[in-house]
Design a protein around this motif. Structure first.
Motif, PDB file in Angstrom:
ATOM      1  N   ARG A 246      37.257  24.055  26.807  1.00 20.77           N
ATOM      2  CA  ARG A 246      36.238  23.063  26.458  1.00 20.77           C
ATOM      3  C   ARG A 246      34.868  23.513  26.944  1.00 20.77           C
ATOM      4  NH1 ARG A 246      39.969  18.079  28.036  1.00 20.77           N
ATOM      5  NH2 ARG A 246      41.228  18.070  26.139  1.00 20.77           N
ATOM      6  N   SER A 247      33.839  23.018  26.265  1.00 23.96           N
ATOM      7  CA  SER A 247      32.501  23.324  26.779  1.00 23.96           C
ATOM      8  C   SER A 247      31.884  22.035  27.309  1.00 23.96           C
ATOM      9  CB  SER A 247      31.638  23.955  25.694  1.00 23.96           C
ATOM     10  OG  SER A 247      31.381  23.010  24.703  1.00 23.96           O
ATOM     11  N   TYR A 248      31.100  22.192  28.352  1.00 18.43           N
ATOM     12  CA  TYR A 248      30.500  21.048  29.042  1.00 18.43           C
ATOM     13  C   TYR A 248      29.003  21.315  29.139  1.00 18.43           C
ATOM     14  CZ  TYR A 248      35.434  20.643  30.344  1.00 18.43           C
ATOM     15  OH  TYR A 248      36.809  20.558  30.308  1.00 18.43           O
ATOM     16  N   PRO A 249      28.303  21.191  28.015  1.00 20.03           N
ATOM     17  CA  PRO A 249      26.896  21.621  27.996  1.00 20.03           C
ATOM     18  C   PRO A 249      26.008  20.891  28.999  1.00 20.03           C
ATOM     19  CG  PRO A 249      27.537  20.596  25.887  1.00 20.03           C
ATOM     20  CD  PRO A 249      28.753  20.662  26.724  1.00 20.03           C
ATOM     21  N   GLN A 250      26.320  19.654  29.355  1.00 23.10           N
ATOM     22  CA  GLN A 250      25.426  18.937  30.293  1.00 23.10           C
ATOM     23  C   GLN A 250      25.721  19.250  31.759  1.00 23.10           C
ATOM     24  OE1 GLN A 250      27.643  17.384  28.090  1.00 23.10           O
ATOM     25  NE2 GLN A 250      27.011  15.239  27.871  1.00 23.10           N
ATOM     26  N   ALA A 251      26.707  20.133  32.025  1.00 24.66           N
ATOM     27  CA  ALA A 251      27.074  20.392  33.423  1.00 24.66           C
ATOM     28  C   ALA A 251      25.986  21.170  34.151  1.00 24.66           C
ATOM     29  CB  ALA A 251      28.377  21.183  33.471  1.00 24.66           C
ATOM     30  N   LYS A 252      25.759  20.804  35.421  1.00 21.09           N
ATOM     31  CA  LYS A 252      24.852  21.594  36.261  1.00 21.09           C
ATOM     32  C   LYS A 252      25.603  22.848  36.726  1.00 21.09           C
ATOM     33  CE  LYS A 252      23.873  20.339  40.706  1.00 21.09           C
ATOM     34  NZ  LYS A 252      23.310  19.416  41.673  1.00 21.09           N
ATOM     35  N   ARG A 253      26.898  22.661  36.993  1.00 26.38           N
ATOM     36  CA  ARG A 253      27.725  23.779  37.478  1.00 26.38           C
ATOM     37  C   ARG A 253      29.163  23.466  37.067  1.00 26.38           C
ATOM     38  NH1 ARG A 253      30.628  27.636  39.239  1.00 26.38           N
ATOM     39  NH2 ARG A 253      31.293  27.793  41.409  1.00 26.38           N
ATOM     40  N   LEU A 254      29.812  24.431  36.405  1.00 24.26           N
ATOM     41  CA  LEU A 254      31.186  24.229  35.945  1.00 24.26           C
ATOM     42  C   LEU A 254      32.148  25.024  36.824  1.00 24.26           C
ATOM     43  CD1 LEU A 254      33.378  23.347  33.860  1.00 24.26           C
ATOM     44  CD2 LEU A 254      32.745  25.374  32.525  1.00 24.26           C
ATOM     45  N   ILE A 255      33.148  24.343  37.373  1.00 27.33           N
ATOM     46  CA  ILE A 255      34.237  25.038  38.074  1.00 27.33           C
ATOM     47  C   ILE A 255      35.460  24.904  37.177  1.00 27.33           C
ATOM     48  CG2 ILE A 255      35.689  25.098  40.140  1.00 27.33           C
ATOM     49  CD1 ILE A 255      33.311  23.964  41.719  1.00 27.33           C
ATOM     50  N   VAL A 256      35.984  26.059  36.721  1.00 28.30           N
ATOM     51  CA  VAL A 256      37.085  26.030  35.749  1.00 28.30           C
ATOM     52  C   VAL A 256      38.420  25.899  36.487  1.00 28.30           C
ATOM     53  CG1 VAL A 256      38.243  27.317  33.921  1.00 28.30           C
ATOM     54  CG2 VAL A 256      35.758  27.381  34.096  1.00 28.30           C
ATOM     55  N   LEU A 257      39.183  24.877  36.104  1.00 29.85           N
ATOM     56  CA  LEU A 257      40.489  24.658  36.729  1.00 29.85           C
ATOM     57  C   LEU A 257      41.556  25.557  36.128  1.00 29.85           C
ATOM     58  CD1 LEU A 257      40.471  20.753  36.875  1.00 29.85           C
ATOM     59  CD2 LEU A 257      40.415  22.311  38.826  1.00 29.85           C
ATOM     60  N   GLY A 258      41.359  25.967  34.861  1.00 27.69           N
ATOM     61  CA  GLY A 258      42.351  26.787  34.181  1.00 27.69           C
ATOM     62  C   GLY A 258      42.435  26.361  32.739  1.00 27.69           C
ATOM     63  N   SER A 259      43.581  26.695  32.121  1.00 22.41           N
ATOM     64  CA  SER A 259      43.745  26.443  30.696  1.00 22.41           C
ATOM     65  C   SER A 259      44.551  25.172  30.446  1.00 22.41           C
ATOM     66  CB  SER A 259      44.469  27.637  30.073  1.00 22.41           C
ATOM     67  OG  SER A 259      44.931  27.308  28.791  1.00 22.41           O
ATOM     68  N   LEU A 260      44.177  24.465  29.389  1.00 27.99           N
ATOM     69  CA  LEU A 260      44.932  23.260  29.003  1.00 27.99           C
ATOM     70  C   LEU A 260      46.352  23.613  28.562  1.00 27.99           C
ATOM     71  CD1 LEU A 260      42.102  21.418  27.115  1.00 27.99           C
ATOM     72  CD2 LEU A 260      43.428  20.445  29.010  1.00 27.99           C
ATOM     73  N   SER A 261      46.586  24.893  28.249  1.00 27.60           N
ATOM     74  CA  SER A 261      47.937  25.276  27.847  1.00 27.60           C
ATOM     75  C   SER A 261      48.748  25.800  29.030  1.00 27.60           C
ATOM     76  CB  SER A 261      47.883  26.320  26.735  1.00 27.60           C
ATOM     77  OG  SER A 261      47.246  27.468  27.236  1.00 27.60           O
ATOM     78  N   CYS A 262      48.193  25.747  30.232  1.00 26.02           N
ATOM     79  CA  CYS A 262      48.907  26.319  31.386  1.00 26.02           C
ATOM     80  C   CYS A 262      48.736  25.449  32.642  1.00 26.02           C
ATOM     81  CB  CYS A 262      48.417  27.740  31.645  1.00 26.02           C
ATOM     82  SG  CYS A 262      49.397  28.586  32.865  1.00 26.02           S
ATOM     83  N   PRO A 263      49.499  24.369  32.740  1.00 27.27           N
ATOM     84  CA  PRO A 263      49.371  23.494  33.919  1.00 27.27           C
ATOM     85  C   PRO A 263      49.671  24.220  35.227  1.00 27.27           C
ATOM     86  CG  PRO A 263      51.287  22.865  32.577  1.00 27.27           C
ATOM     87  CD  PRO A 263      50.517  23.878  31.791  1.00 27.27           C
TER      88      PRO A 263
END
Ligand code: TXA
Ligand code: MG
Length: 317
Positions: A246-263
């Motif tokens: 997903r994209s989060y254009p309004q984010a000041k800083r994005l920390i990626v948790l991982g993939s939606l297909s890989c819990p």
């Protein structure tokens, strides 16, 4: 302070408390039979003494020696999931386990961890109590640096690198004729269905008589206030915990948790991401919780919900 396997074993034998890696999260270990060391664990973590510890062993036979009674299907669960991220609660012989380790209860939680270093230590030291190696209330530690961050750079930790599960063990207890889940964890509830022939019920901690004391306390929370929601609720210019796809254009800083297909990947990264917010001094963060509520996602959702609870709610008893 990173220490060797040999030094970790020696320190535990000498009554010291040491950080030990497991496949779920790092543990704060002490010998089961050293009451002073166990007291020190509660003190270090600032943990209420009414919150019992899990006993970690290297084999089933040791657990059988402590148990007053073996609940139905215990061996089936033990042989299927151990070594691994399952904790089983059993009635115990009270004279065999120090009261402080089990907060005076007549039961105790047992686990055989699936981590070569943890198993090698336990084989040499005997059973260890190991709560998660974090200050009470904070996110658990999944890296040796997290343990040092909470307990100081001089605190001894056996370095096992990152914990590959990243969430604590699932806790089961045999209550009224069936195994019930007292804490969701890194083994998904559905995994027990084929083994037991039924889906164990999750007893959440809202009842008046808690079955899992730890569930009453504030947990997993960074200093940042967490706002949970789906994309339409996302505020402007905020720290964001989100997903690769997903994209989060309004984010000041994005920390990626991982993939939606890989819990599994999200689970592994979750506490690291929560701790990262504190490292970066975030006061507030928005978390994307638009994901399914099945399998491991159920545990991830529960951890986030607890982490988002504020002090003024009924969660810091
Ligand atoms: O994955 C894990 O389980 C990690 C690693 C280090 O093994 N350990 C861990 O320990 O998560 P801790 O202390 O953070 O959580 C133990 C939980 C607490 O919620 C406690 O209340 C519950 O286990 N517990 C321990 N003994 C119990 C008992 N006899 N009956 C019910 N709940 C118990
Ligand atoms: Mg814990």
């Amino acid at each position: 302070m990173k220490i060797s396997l040999k030094d970790a074993i020696e320190a535990l034998r000498n009554g010291k408390v040491v950080g030990i890696p497991t496949e779920t999260v790092y543990g704060l270990a002490a010998s089961l039979h050293n009451v002073q060391a166990i007291k020190h664990i509660y003190h270090l973590k600032n943990r209420p003494e009414v919150n019992p510890l899990i006993i970690h062993t290297a084999d089933i036979a040791t657990i059988e020696e402590y148990a007053a009674e073996i609940s139905p299907d215990f061996h089936l669960l033990a042989e299927t999931f151990w070594p691994g991220s399952l904790t089983l609660i059993l009635p115990i012989k009270e004279n065999r386990i120090p009261s402080i380790a089990r907060s005076g209860l007549t039961t105790a939680g047992f686990r055989i961890p699936n981590h070569p270093l943890a198993l090698q230590v336990i084989q040499k030291t005997g059973p260890l109590v190991m709560p998660s190696a974090n200050l009470s209330g904070s996110p658990s530690a999944t890296l040796p640096e997290h343990v040092e961050n909470d307990f100081g750079l001089n605190f001894p930790v056996l370095d096992g690198g990152p914990c590959n599960k990243g969430l604590e063990s699932t806790i089961l207890s045999f209550i009224n004729g069936q195994w019930k889940i007292l804490r969701l964890g890194s083994i998904a509830a559905e995994s027990f269905q084929n083994v037991l022939g039924y889906l164990p019920e999750f007893l959440s901690s809202t009842g008046s008589k808690p079955t899992c004391p730890g569930q009453l306390f504030r947990h997993y929370a960074p200093k940042a206030k967490l706002l949970l929601g789906s994309l339409s609720t996302m505020p402007e210019g905020c720290f964001v915990l989100g997903f690769k796809e997903r994209s989060y254009p309004q984010a000041k800083r994005l920390i990626v948790l991982g993939s939606l297909s890989c819990p599994d990947e999200v689970a592994e990264n979750l506490y690291k991401a929560l701790r990262q917010l504190d490292t970066e001094g975030a006061l507030q963060a928005w978390v994307d919780i638009d994901f399914p509520r099945v399998g491991l996602w159920q545990t991830i959702a529960e951890r986030l919900a607890k982490a988002a609870k504020q002090d003024n709610e009924d969660n810091k008893k």
